[in-house]
Motif scaffolding. Structure first.
Motif, short mmCIF file in Angstrom:
data_model
loop_
_atom_site.label_atom_id
_atom_site.label_comp_id
_atom_site.label_asym_id
_atom_site.label_seq_id
_atom_site.Cartn_x
_atom_site.Cartn_y
_atom_site.Cartn_z
N VAL A 1 0.86 -1.20 0.00
CA VAL A 1 0.00 0.00 0.00
C VAL A 1 0.90 1.25 0.00
O VAL A 1 0.66 2.20 -0.75
N ASP A 2 1.93 1.23 0.82
CA ASP A 2 2.82 2.39 0.92
C ASP A 2 3.47 2.72 -0.42
O ASP A 2 3.59 3.89 -0.79
N VAL A 3 3.89 1.68 -1.16
CA VAL A 3 4.52 1.93 -2.46
C VAL A 3 3.50 2.54 -3.43
O VAL A 3 3.82 3.43 -4.22
N ILE A 4 2.25 2.09 -3.35
CA ILE A 4 1.19 2.66 -4.20
C ILE A 4 1.04 4.16 -3.87
O ILE A 4 1.08 5.01 -4.77
N LEU A 5 0.89 4.46 -2.59
CA LEU A 5 0.66 5.86 -2.19
C LEU A 5 1.86 6.73 -2.52
O LEU A 5 1.72 7.83 -3.06
N GLU A 6 3.05 6.21 -2.21
CA GLU A 6 4.28 6.97 -2.46
C GLU A 6 4.52 7.17 -3.95
O GLU A 6 4.90 8.25 -4.39
N GLY A 7 4.29 6.10 -4.71
CA GLY A 7 4.52 6.15 -6.15
C GLY A 7 3.58 7.15 -6.81
O GLY A 7 3.99 7.95 -7.66
N MET A 8 2.33 7.13 -6.39
CA MET A 8 1.36 8.05 -6.99
C MET A 8 1.66 9.49 -6.60
O MET A 8 1.55 10.40 -7.42
N ALA A 9 2.05 9.68 -5.35
CA ALA A 9 2.38 11.04 -4.89
C ALA A 9 3.60 11.54 -5.67
O ALA A 9 3.65 12.69 -6.13
N TRP A 10 4.59 10.66 -5.83
CA TRP A 10 5.80 11.05 -6.56
C TRP A 10 5.46 11.48 -7.99
O TRP A 10 5.95 12.49 -8.49
N LEU A 11 4.61 10.72 -8.65
CA LEU A 11 4.27 11.03 -10.04
C LEU A 11 3.22 12.14 -10.15
O LEU A 11 2.88 12.55 -11.26
N GLY A 12 2.72 12.61 -9.02
CA GLY A 12 1.73 13.68 -9.06
C GLY A 12 0.37 13.20 -9.53
O GLY A 12 -0.44 13.97 -10.05
N LEU A 13 0.08 11.91 -9.37
CA LEU A 13 -1.23 11.38 -9.75
C LEU A 13 -2.14 11.50 -8.52
O LEU A 13 -2.53 10.51 -7.91
N ASN A 14 -2.45 12.71 -8.19
CA ASN A 14 -3.17 12.97 -6.94
C ASN A 14 -4.66 12.61 -7.09
O ASN A 14 -5.27 12.86 -8.11
N HIS A 15 -5.19 12.01 -6.03
CA HIS A 15 -6.60 11.60 -6.10
C HIS A 15 -7.47 12.60 -5.35
O HIS A 15 -7.02 13.30 -4.45
N ASP A 16 -8.74 12.66 -5.76
CA ASP A 16 -9.68 13.59 -5.14
C ASP A 16 -10.44 12.94 -4.00
O ASP A 16 -10.90 13.63 -3.09
N GLU A 17 -10.61 11.63 -4.08
CA GLU A 17 -11.35 10.92 -3.02
C GLU A 17 -10.62 9.62 -2.71
O GLU A 17 -10.05 9.00 -3.59
N GLY A 18 -10.69 9.22 -1.45
CA GLY A 18 -10.03 7.99 -1.03
C GLY A 18 -8.72 8.32 -0.34
O GLY A 18 -8.47 9.48 -0.02
N PRO A 19 -7.84 7.35 -0.11
CA PRO A 19 -8.04 5.95 -0.50
C PRO A 19 -9.15 5.25 0.31
O PRO A 19 -9.19 5.40 1.52
N PHE A 20 -10.00 4.55 -0.42
CA PHE A 20 -10.99 3.69 0.21
C PHE A 20 -10.42 2.28 0.25
O PHE A 20 -9.86 1.84 -0.75
#
Ligand code: GLU
Length: 470
Positions: free
Chosen positions: A64-83
């Motif tokens: 989960v941490d790699v998902i969150l970190e990877g997305m934050a790094w790439l700037g793929l920011n989410h509007d809702e969640g993580p659910f």
């Protein structure tokens, strides 16, 4: 029906990325986040992150941490969640109970041994293995006696006739006959809901309008569409993305050596370059190879998704990264290089942006930029070969003269340049005869950008001390 369909399709775009945290997310996976993110952004919609963690044995917090970190790094920011699906169990059970009350599902008591025997009979008869509907209630049909002490699974009553059709944004029109789909287990004997069911409940509750995901899920889609309709909802628009292959042409996977996304950050890749590279791995805008994040968002739509598998190519990724590095603002680049230096125990200073500007043209990654910055923060060790080849006895007097003259000048590129030219003229030397040994002594290598600029960014006393070692 028609009304519902048009209202869903006119609704503001809502997309999602729904990874299972069962392994470290790699580039092939994260591309399935990039497109729904870009589509939501380009349409002024919302992007939702959902962690599909119902496989409790294989799901890990580290993944989960790699998902969150990877997305934050790439700037793929989410509007809702993580659910997290595990936190939505009560909701799934409510929907299950409701479906049971409405006769949309039925208990099936067929044991694993019976199912195995059924499968063997079907295989022997060269039929596709499928559940045969033994426990499916029908008007006038007598069901077998309920065995004692057996907890049933719940099966979804798939329609018997007709077919499921959808216009896939990548694959075009797909049609699957309902007689090819058997009645799916949607709850296990202990009452826990199964994967395909949770996905549909989530996609309904999260009001997803476009499901953009890997085509390894295309077989699930007709089953999911039937569940959508049973629950009184029209399905979203689907786009099933072809696989990403590794350099050997195999499906990219951890098993085949794919690196976690965050490793590319550590190896000195830029988020915008990664977004650019990944975007091109399954989508195109004419012949454009290099584009900014904003251009990508301006251009992106679901009409130019490629139908064939993209193949990862590290050489091209490095090239794309180099192009972004060249045009990136030095002030923005500097903190990224500072992180690389920090990992080597070096605290950068105010010279770093200028160092980035001077060396970025010859680098592919921020790791290489940090390599170039090293001689500014630590001692250099020229190789014996370089010393022998360039710092010859013949040139030593010129180096000594240069040392003495530099000791007297104002420390800027122009004054340093003038001083070098004076020494060359006085000693009747050509630029490389002096520049090469000076580079070897000061930078540890004979190849650098323009010598005056290289020296000006050093502290004067460092240059003088290193020239003394001639
Ligand atoms: N959790 C699934 C996966 O990681 C994705 C499901 C979906 O996008 O519908 O492959």
């Amino acid at each position: 029906m028609t009304d519902k369909k048009s209202s869903l399709h006119d609704a503001p775009v809502r997309t999602r990325f729904a990874p299972s945290p069962t392994g470290f997310i790699h580039l092939g996976n994260i591309r399935s986040a990039l497109y729904p993110w870009a589509f939501a952004r380009s349409q002024g919609g919302a992007f939702i992150l959902r962690i599909e963690d119902t496989d409790q044995e294989r799901s890990t917090q580290a993944a989960v941490d790699v998902i969150l970190e990877g997305m934050a790094w790439l700037g793929l920011n989410h509007d809702e969640g993580p659910f997290y699906q595990m936190q939505r169990m009560a909701r799934y059970k409510t929907v299950l109970a409701d479906m049971q009350a409405r006769g949309l599902v039925y208990p099936c008591y067929m044991s694993v041994a019976e199912l195995d025997a059924l499968r063997e009979r079907q295989m022997a008869a060269k039929q596709k293995p499928r559940y045969d509907g033994t426990w499916r209630p029908e008007p006038g049909k007598a069901l077998p006696p309920v065995p004692e002490g057996v907890q049933p699974v719940l099966r979804f009553k798939n329609p018997l006739d007709g077919s499921v059709v959808w216009d896939d944004k990548v694959k075009g029109r797909v049609e699957v006959c309902n007689d090819e789909l058997d009645d799916l287990v949607i709850a296990r004997p202990d009452g826990t809901p199964t994967y395909n069911f949770c996905v549909v409940v989530d996609d309904i509750d999260m009001r997803i309008t476009h499901v953009i995901r890997g085509d390894d899920h295309v077989n699930n889609t007709p089953r999911q569409i039937n569940i959508f309709r049973a629950l009184g909802h029209e399905p979203p628009v689907y786009a099933h993305l072809p696989t990403v292959l590794n350099e050997q042409g195999e499906k990219m996977s951890k098993r085949h050596g794919a690196k976690p996304v965050t490793q590319y950050r550590d190896e000195g890749y830029l988020p915008d370059a990664m977004v650019n590279y990944l975007a091109r791995l399954g989508w195109s805008h004419g012949d454009d190879e290099i584009f900014s994040r904003q251009q990508f968002l301006d251009w992106f739509n679901l009409d130019h998704l490629g139908a064939s598998a993209g193949r990862f190519d590290e050489t091209k990724l490095r090239w794309v990264n180099a192009q972004h590095l060249k045009t990136m603002d030095d002030a923005a680049l500097s903190p990224l290089v500072a992180v690389q230096l920090q990992k080597r125990g070096i605290a950068a200073d105010e010279r770093l942006p200028a160092l980035c500007g001077l060396f970025k043209d010859r680098c592919e990654t921020t790791v290489q930029l940090a390599d170039w910055a090293m001689p500014y923060y630590t001692d250099v060790q020229p190789s014996d070969d370089d010393r022998a080849k360039h710092v010859t006895e013949v040139i030593q007097p010129a180096i000594a003269t240069l040392h003495d003259k530099l000791a007297e000048v104002r420390w800027d590129a122009a004054s340093i340049g003038t001083t070098i030219k004076e020494v060359l003229a006085a000693q009747q030397l050509k630029m490389p005869q002096l520049a090469m040994p000076v580079r070897v002594l000061v930078m540890g290598t004979p190849q650098t950008p323009s010598l005056d600029a290289v020296l000006a960014l050093h502290h004067k006393e460092t240059v003088l001390a290193r020239l003394k070692k001639a």
